[in-house]
Scaffold this active site. Sequence first.
Site, PDB file in Angstrom:
ATOM      1  N   ASP A 154       0.862  -1.179   0.000  1.00  0.00           N
ATOM      2  CA  ASP A 154       0.000   0.000   0.000  1.00  0.00           C
ATOM      3  C   ASP A 154       0.901   1.233   0.000  1.00  0.00           C
ATOM      4  O   ASP A 154       2.099   1.132   0.308  1.00  0.00           O
ATOM      5  CB  ASP A 154      -0.886  -0.036   1.236  1.00  0.00           C
ATOM      6  CG  ASP A 154      -1.756   1.200   1.355  1.00  0.00           C
ATOM      7  OD1 ASP A 154      -2.302   1.640   0.332  1.00  0.00           O
ATOM      8  OD2 ASP A 154      -1.885   1.732   2.473  1.00  0.00           O
ATOM      9  N   GLU A 177      -9.636  13.675   6.712  1.00  0.00           N
ATOM     10  CA  GLU A 177     -10.762  14.454   7.228  1.00  0.00           C
ATOM     11  C   GLU A 177     -10.284  15.471   8.255  1.00  0.00           C
ATOM     12  O   GLU A 177     -10.676  16.638   8.228  1.00  0.00           O
ATOM     13  CB  GLU A 177     -11.772  13.506   7.886  1.00  0.00           C
ATOM     14  CG  GLU A 177     -12.575  12.674   6.916  1.00  0.00           C
ATOM     15  CD  GLU A 177     -13.847  13.371   6.473  1.00  0.00           C
ATOM     16  OE1 GLU A 177     -14.930  12.927   6.835  1.00  0.00           O
ATOM     17  OE2 GLU A 177     -13.736  14.373   5.732  1.00  0.00           O
ATOM     18  N   PHE A 228     -19.580   8.315   2.764  1.00  0.00           N
ATOM     19  CA  PHE A 228     -18.552   7.784   1.858  1.00  0.00           C
ATOM     20  C   PHE A 228     -18.514   6.265   1.937  1.00  0.00           C
ATOM     21  O   PHE A 228     -18.720   5.671   2.985  1.00  0.00           O
ATOM     22  CB  PHE A 228     -17.188   8.350   2.276  1.00  0.00           C
ATOM     23  CG  PHE A 228     -16.026   7.804   1.497  1.00  0.00           C
ATOM     24  CD1 PHE A 228     -15.587   8.434   0.343  1.00  0.00           C
ATOM     25  CD2 PHE A 228     -15.373   6.656   1.912  1.00  0.00           C
ATOM     26  CE1 PHE A 228     -14.514   7.937  -0.372  1.00  0.00           C
ATOM     27  CE2 PHE A 228     -14.303   6.149   1.200  1.00  0.00           C
ATOM     28  CZ  PHE A 228     -13.879   6.788   0.056  1.00  0.00           C
ATOM     29  N   LYS A 266     -17.782  16.251  -1.594  1.00  0.00           N
ATOM     30  CA  LYS A 266     -16.340  16.153  -1.863  1.00  0.00           C
ATOM     31  C   LYS A 266     -16.024  14.691  -2.183  1.00  0.00           C
ATOM     32  O   LYS A 266     -16.656  13.770  -1.662  1.00  0.00           O
ATOM     33  CB  LYS A 266     -15.519  16.624  -0.664  1.00  0.00           C
ATOM     34  CG  LYS A 266     -15.644  15.750   0.565  1.00  0.00           C
ATOM     35  CD  LYS A 266     -14.823  16.291   1.717  1.00  0.00           C
ATOM     36  CE  LYS A 266     -14.950  15.368   2.949  1.00  0.00           C
ATOM     37  NZ  LYS A 266     -14.279  15.909   4.120  1.00  0.00           N
ATOM     38  N   GLY A 293      -4.955   3.678  -4.227  1.00  0.00           N
ATOM     39  CA  GLY A 293      -6.165   4.274  -4.771  1.00  0.00           C
ATOM     40  C   GLY A 293      -5.958   5.690  -5.270  1.00  0.00           C
ATOM     41  O   GLY A 293      -6.898   6.335  -5.738  1.00  0.00           O
ATOM     42  N   ASP A 294      -4.726   6.192  -5.208  1.00  0.00           N
ATOM     43  CA  ASP A 294      -4.446   7.577  -5.604  1.00  0.00           C
ATOM     44  C   ASP A 294      -4.429   7.750  -7.120  1.00  0.00           C
ATOM     45  O   ASP A 294      -4.423   6.785  -7.883  1.00  0.00           O
ATOM     46  CB  ASP A 294      -3.095   8.014  -5.031  1.00  0.00           C
ATOM     47  CG  ASP A 294      -3.194   8.361  -3.558  1.00  0.00           C
ATOM     48  OD1 ASP A 294      -4.293   8.714  -3.121  1.00  0.00           O
ATOM     49  OD2 ASP A 294      -2.185   8.263  -2.856  1.00  0.00           O
ATOM     50  N   ARG A 332      -5.595   3.811  -8.534  1.00  0.00           N
ATOM     51  CA  ARG A 332      -7.055   3.822  -8.591  1.00  0.00           C
ATOM     52  C   ARG A 332      -7.635   2.434  -8.363  1.00  0.00           C
ATOM     53  O   ARG A 332      -8.611   2.056  -9.003  1.00  0.00           O
ATOM     54  CB  ARG A 332      -7.532   4.368  -9.935  1.00  0.00           C
ATOM     55  CG  ARG A 332      -7.138   5.802 -10.228  1.00  0.00           C
ATOM     56  CD  ARG A 332      -7.794   6.759  -9.263  1.00  0.00           C
ATOM     57  NE  ARG A 332      -7.815   8.116  -9.778  1.00  0.00           N
ATOM     58  CZ  ARG A 332      -8.236   9.154  -9.076  1.00  0.00           C
ATOM     59  NH1 ARG A 332      -8.655   8.981  -7.846  1.00  0.00           N
ATOM     60  NH2 ARG A 332      -8.231  10.359  -9.583  1.00  0.00           N
ATOM     61  N   ASP A 347      -1.351  -0.868   6.109  1.00  0.00           N
ATOM     62  CA  ASP A 347      -1.596  -0.362   7.458  1.00  0.00           C
ATOM     63  C   ASP A 347      -3.057  -0.109   7.762  1.00  0.00           C
ATOM     64  O   ASP A 347      -3.398   0.219   8.894  1.00  0.00           O
ATOM     65  CB  ASP A 347      -0.828   0.946   7.668  1.00  0.00           C
ATOM     66  CG  ASP A 347      -1.484   2.118   6.943  1.00  0.00           C
ATOM     67  OD1 ASP A 347      -1.878   1.935   5.771  1.00  0.00           O
ATOM     68  OD2 ASP A 347      -1.618   3.195   7.544  1.00  0.00           O
TER      69      ASP A 347
END
Length: 1133
Positions: free
Chosen positions: A368, A472, A513, A536, A651-652, A734, A760
Site C-alpha cells: 500500500d 478528514e 462515503f 467532496k 487508490g491515488d 485507482r 496499514d
Amino acid sequence: RANDRDYNERFSYADNRIKTAKYNVFTFLPINLFEQFQRFANAYFLVLLILQLIPEISSLSWFTTIVPLVLVLAITAVKDATDDYFRHKSDQQVNTRLQNEKWMNVRVGDIIKLENNQFVAADLLLLSSSEPYGLCYIETAELDGETNLKVRQALTVTSDLGDDVAKLADFNGEVICEPPNNKLDKFTGTLYWKDNKYPLDNEKMLLRGCVLRNTEWCFGLVIFAGLQTKLMQNCGRTKFKRTSIDKLMNTLVLWIFGFLICMGIILAIGNTIWEQKVGSNFWEYLQWKELTINVVFSGFLTFWSYVIILNTVVPISLYVSVEVLRLGHSYFINWDRRIYYSLKDTPAEARTTTLNEELGQVEFIFSDKTGTLTQNIMVFNKCSINGKTYGDVYDEFGRKVDITEKTPCVDFSFNPLMDRKFRFHDSSLVEAIKLEEPLVQEFFRLLALCHTVMPEERNEGELVYQAPSPDEGALVTAARNFGFVFRSRTPETITLYEMGHAVTYQLLAILDFNNVRKRMSVIVRNPKGQLKLYSKGADTILFDRLDPSNEELMFTTSEHLNEFAGEGLRTLALAYKDLDEDVFDEWMKKLLFASTALENREEKLGALYEEIEQGMMLLGATAIEDKLQEGVPETIACLTLANIKIWVLTGDKLETAMNIGYSCNMLRDDMNEVFIISGHTMLEVQQELRDSPKNGNLAVLFVCCYLKAHALEADLEQILVDVACLCKTVICCRVTPLQKALVVELIKRHKRAVTLAIGDGANDVSMINTAHIGVGISGQEGMQAVLASDYSFAQFRYLQRLLLVHGRWSYYRMCNFLCYFFYKNFAFTLVHFWYGFLCGFSAQTVYDQWFITLFNIVYTSLPVLAMGLFDQDVNEQYSLRYPNLYRPGQLNQLFNKRKFFTCTLQGVCTSFILFFIPYGAFLTAVRDDGAHISDQQAFAVTIATTLVIVVSVQIGLDTNYWTAVNHFFIWGSLAVYFAILFAMHSDGIFTIFPNQFPFIGTARNSLNQKFVWLVILLTTVVCIMPMVAVRFIKADLYPTQTDKNLRRVRRTSSRRSAYAFAHQQGYGELITSGKNMKVPTSSTSTYPLSSPARGTSLVKNSGTTDAAETNSTGFGRESDQNQEVTVEDLEAR
C-alpha cells in the site's frame, strides 16, 4: 421483543456466555489425541505400535516406539493445554465481568445500562443517553484497532425515554433485523413501536467490545448476545497458511514411507528365497508350528517385521523439532531491538510461527502507499478555488520559491480559535478570506460542514477533533484556521464559527462515503432557509456529476489537480448544489422508504444518492501532503538488489503514484520507458498490453482504474502477468481493496512465487489475507491490518531486516536442519537393511533396543536443534550489505527434492560404510588376550559408537557459526551417550532390571580394546573424508553466492593489509616543507606541465580519483565498499 424474556425464549437466541476454549477436563484427552492422530506421522507410528504387540512379527520391544511417540504426543498436548488454559482464563474474565450483573446473565431483549468507560456487554440498540439528542461516544479499539472516538445516536423517539426506569421498563418495541453476521460496519433492521416503524442502521448500534467514552450513561436493548455478537462472529478461524517447505515435507514423508515398503518387500523376498534354499535344512531342529513352515508366509511375516525395524527412517520427531525451531525464530524477531520503534514503543511481532522460513523466499512484495510508504500524517498544503491555485510562495520577481522550515508562515492571529500547529505559507488565501470573496468562503464552509468529524472542547477554545481518517482531520483543521471553525454538532445541527460569528446549520441528510461511491455529501439548511448540498470526493467521480456549465472551470481545475498530483499530493474535488424545496421533500420521502427496507437497502440508498448528486457546481480542489517514511527509498533499493519485485497498489491518482514512485527510488531517470495502461474498453487495454515494450530491463508499468473492468478478466490475465513481470516496477493506481486482493491472487496463481503484502489500513486486509505472508504496519489508521497480519512492526524500513536477515537465516537454518535430519536417520536405520543380507533375513536388529529408542530423542536431538536455531553462514551486516545472498531462497536451492536425494544418498552410503568396515574387521579380529571379539553385542556397540561419533562430526562440519550452546550440545550429547552406554551395561542396573539389561560389561570389554577404537577411527574417517573432499572441490569449482561474497571480503581485507605492509616511506616531510610546490601562473592552472603522469591523472579525474585516494586508506564503511569495487576492477583488467 424488549423486556419480554418469556417471548424471546421461544427463539434460538444465544445467551451472553462466550466460549473460545476447545477443551474441558473431560474432553481434552480424547479430542486432543484425535487431532494429533490426524497427522500422518503420528497415525503411522500408532499402527507400528499395534504391530509390535504381535509377537510373531516383532523383534523389537514395544517401548522402542511408544517412548518417542508418547514424548511427541505429550509435548504437543502440553502446548495445546497451555494455549487452552489461557483461553479458559480469558473466557472466565469476560463472562464474570461485573456491571451490577454478570455478563453471562444478559439475554436478548434485555435493556441494560452502561456507564462511562465501561465495556459494552452485547450488541445493543442505543435507546437513550446522558448527552443531548441521544448521542454517545464509543471507542472501537477492540473491534478494528481505531482509537479515535466514534459517535452513535439513538432514535429521537427512544431518546425521550432518558433515564426514566419506569418508561424503560414499559418499553415493548420489537426489532426485526438481519441474522447474526461478521460485518462490523453494517446493520440493517427496523424497530416496530406504537404502530410505527423506524429504520435502524449501524449508527444506532453499540457493538460488544466497544468502550463508552465521554458519556455519563446510556441505555441499550440487547439485539445479539454471546457467540452471535459481531465481535464473536469475527473470531472465526484464521485462514491457515502453509509454507512450501511444509508441503514438500509431507510429500517427502510419503516417499520415505514408500521407500520403507520397498525395502520391506526386498527383504521379505530375500527371506522367502533363503528359507526355501537354506532355512529348510534347519526346520526339523526347530519346533515350529506346521503353519509357519510355509516359506511364503514366512516372507509375509518378515515383511511386517522389517517395517517395524526400519520404521525410524520416517522421523517421528521431525514435526515437533520443526515447530520448536519456528518458535525460536519467532522469538528472535520479537526480541530484535533493531526493528523496535522507540517513538511509539512498538516492537516487531511475529503473530504466527509457521511462516518464518517463507520470509527467506519472497519474490513479490505488494505494498500500500498511504501509511505504509508514507507517514499518513496529513497536512493541508495547497488548494484550487474557482480556477486559482493557492499554496505556492513567490519572490519579488514573481519566481516560485521552495518552501523550507525557514519560510515565514501566514499570520492567523485574527482567529482566536486557530490550531497553533497548523502551517501555511501563502498569505493571498488569508487576504481572500478577509475580503469575503464568496467562492473562497463557500470553499471553506464546505470543508467545515461536509465530514463526520466529532469535536471535543476540553477547555474554552481548546478544540480536539476526533476524525475517522487523517485526511478528514486535515481538511477540517484547515477550515478552522481560515476562519470557518467547526465548533459542535448534534444529530440534527452543525454549529460553525464563521469569522467569529456563530452560525448553526440544520443537518438534513448525510450521504456517507464508501469504496464504491468514493465521495461524501451532506444536505443542510442555512440560517437564511436555503437548501444546500455539499460534496467532496475523487475528481474522476465528481466531474461526471457536474453541471455542463462547469466545463471550462473543470478543465482548469483538472490541470491544477495534475500539478498537485505530480508533486505527490493527495487530491479531492469539491462541489455544491442549490436544492429546490419541493424536489428535496419528494426525495426525502423516497429516502425514508428505502432506509426501512430490509432487502437491498444499500442498493436502494445508493441509487437515491446518485439521483440527487447530479448537476453540481464545481468549487475547486484540495491538495494534502503525506510525506515519505524514513528510510523508504533505501529499503526499496536494497530489496530490489535482492531481486524482489515491489508492486505498489494504491487508490491515488496516476500522477501522485508516479511522483511517489520517483521519491521512493522505484522509478529512476535512467529507466528507458514508462508506459501507461489506461484503456477504457477491453480492446484498448488488450492492445496497450500487446504494444508494451518487450525490453523488461528498465520498462515500467502503470495500471489505471480501468484495470478493474478489463485487465483482470480471464482473457487478459496471462498477458497482464507476462507484461508486468518484464518490468522493473509496477504501480497500480485507482484500485479498490478487492482489486488489491485480485492482483495478489493473480501472481500467486500464474507465477507460483512467494508473495508478501504489506499495509496499514482496513482497506489492505483483503490483500494481506490473500498473500502468502501478510505484514501489518501499526500506523495512523488503527490496527485492522495488524490484527489480520502474520507479522507486524511500525515502519516500512524494518521490512528489509525482516526479509534479508531474519527471513534468510530462518530459511537457511531450516534447510540445513532438514538435510542433516534426513541424513542421520537414513545412516542410522539402513544398517539394519545391510545386516538383513547376512542374518538370513531374520529381522534381527544390529543395535541394542535402548539405543534405537534413545538415538533420536536423546543422543542427536539437541545438536541439530542448536544448529537450526543459531547457525548462520554470514552475519547480519553482510546479509544486508550483499542483498544478492537472498537469491538462493527465491530459487529454492537449499532444500528441494534434489537436495533430499543427495542427503539420503549420503545417509545410505554412510550406513553402508558403518556396517561393512566393522563387519570386515570383526571377521578375523581377536582380543589382546587372543580370545574372539566378534560377538554380536560387541559388534553392535562398535557400530553404535561409530554412528554417534560420525553424526556428531558431521554436524560439526555442517555448523558455520559456533556458539557456546552448540559446543555444549554436541560434546554434551557424546558424553551422555557414553554415560548411558556404560550405565546400561553395568552390574548395578543388571541387578535391578535383569531381564531388560542382560549384557553385563559389554561396553567395558569392547571399548577397552585398541582394535575397536582403530575400527571406529577408520570408519569415521572413511565416512567423513569423501564429504569433506566433495565440499572442498565444489566450493572451488562451483562456488555459491555466499562463497563468492566471502572470497571478495577476504581478498579486500588482505589487499588493505598488503597496502599497509608494502608501501614505502612517503614524501610527507617534503610536502610539508613546501619545497616542491610551485606558484601557479594562472587561476585556472592546477599543476605544472612538468608534473608526473600520476599528477595529470589526478587532475583529469579530480572528482573521483581524489575520493578513491582518500578511500584507499580504509577509513569508514563507505571506503570499504569503494575499495572492493577497485579490487574487482583491477582483477577484471
